[in-house]
Design an enzyme around this catalytic site. Structure first.
Site, short mmCIF file in Angstrom:
data_model
loop_
_atom_site.label_atom_id
_atom_site.label_comp_id
_atom_site.label_asym_id
_atom_site.label_seq_id
_atom_site.Cartn_x
_atom_site.Cartn_y
_atom_site.Cartn_z
N GLY A 16 0.82 -1.21 0.00
CA GLY A 16 0.00 0.00 0.00
C GLY A 16 0.84 1.25 0.00
O GLY A 16 2.07 1.21 0.02
N GLU A 91 9.40 -2.54 4.74
CA GLU A 91 10.01 -1.67 3.72
C GLU A 91 10.69 -2.49 2.62
O GLU A 91 11.79 -2.16 2.15
CB GLU A 91 11.01 -0.70 4.37
CG GLU A 91 10.44 0.15 5.48
CD GLU A 91 9.40 1.17 5.01
OE1 GLU A 91 9.33 1.42 3.80
OE2 GLU A 91 8.68 1.70 5.86
N CYS A 147 -6.49 10.43 1.43
CA CYS A 147 -5.93 11.52 0.62
C CYS A 147 -5.97 12.81 1.42
O CYS A 147 -7.04 13.22 1.89
CB CYS A 147 -6.71 11.67 -0.68
SG CYS A 147 -6.14 13.09 -1.67
N CYS A 185 -5.02 10.39 -3.45
CA CYS A 185 -5.77 9.51 -4.35
C CYS A 185 -5.25 9.69 -5.78
O CYS A 185 -4.43 10.58 -6.04
CB CYS A 185 -7.27 9.83 -4.28
SG CYS A 185 -7.66 11.41 -5.03
ZN ZN Z 1 -7.68 13.12 -3.46
#
Ligand code: ZN
Ligand code: ADP
Length: 214
Positions: A16, A91, A147, A185
């Protein structure tokens, strides 16, 4: 992961964007493995200094696990405890491609391998060995952040250099500190075209002296 449907060894990937909770999830899985009295080893790239010294998991019976900093997949292979049941790598995007072979070999020898890492770099492109690891894993979880511009689920890591979105040809791994990162986003993620930064450097203060504007 409450159900472990696989016998023998396997690979699970937690992928992610930055700030999506990959390290938290890795730590949660490691903590539960320690509670289950499994022998656990955690490796992390030395390139990540954000959590230096912070990744330590301890259980009520006093057993504790600290992350071992490594530079390469060869170092992971060298430092594997042959008695470990669970091997976690945080990582993993910073690892070389050799980590795929190391993870495969451990899983085929009955170990549970937990890999966490950024799925994409600041450009939104697949990052290092993560795509191969995600392909060969038995289980993949893709986490999202929020976001910072619009509040939608964030799937991209925005790199800012002196507050401005980084250009495409900025290095994939920056070790400097001038850059900052945000979760964004797809719609809010910005990558400036390659060479735009250089054009700005060569832009003369007086428009009359500009050669061809290229
Ligand atoms: Zn956004
Ligand atoms: P990762 O390892 O994926 O970078 P961490 O586990 O280190 O993520 O951090 C996740 C934590 O970051 C969240 O629990 C939350 O407290 C915090 N956080 C900071 N910024 C954001 C954001 N934009 N979206 C979601 N969580 C954020």
């Amino acid at each position: 992961m409450s159900v472990m449907p696989f016998s023998g060894g396997w690979i699970e990937v937690v992928a992610g964007v930055m700030f999506s909770g990959k390290s938290e999830e890795l730590m949660r899985r490691v903590r539960r493995a320690v509670i289950a009295r499994k022998r656990v080893q955690v490796f992390k790239s030395h390139l990540d200094s954000r959590y230096a010294g912070l990744f330590a998991v301890s259980s009520h019976d006093g057993r504790s696990v600290e992350a071992i900093p490594v530079d390469s997949s060869a170092q992971v292979a060298q430092r594997i405890d042959p008695l470990a049941h669970v091997i976690a790598v945080d990582e993993a995007q910073f690892m070389d491609e050799g980590i795929v072979e190391v993870a495969t070999s451990l899983a085929s020898r009955g170990r549970r391998v937990i890999i966490a890492g950024l799925d994409t770099d600041f450009r939104g492109e697949p990052f290092g060995p993560m795509p191969r690891l995600m392909a060969i894993a038995e289980m993949v979880d893709k986490l999202h952040a929020i976001c910072v511009l619009c509040g939608a689920p964030a799937t991209r890591t925005q790199r800012l250099i002196d507050g401005i979105p980084a250009a495409w040809d900025s290095p994939t791994i920056m070790v400097g500190g001038r850059e900052a990162y945000e979760a964004r986003c797809r719609a809010c993620h910005v990558v400036r075209p390659a060479h735009e930064a250089q054009r700005e450097i060569f832009r003369a203060p007086d428009p009359g002296t500009r050669s061809n504007g290229a």
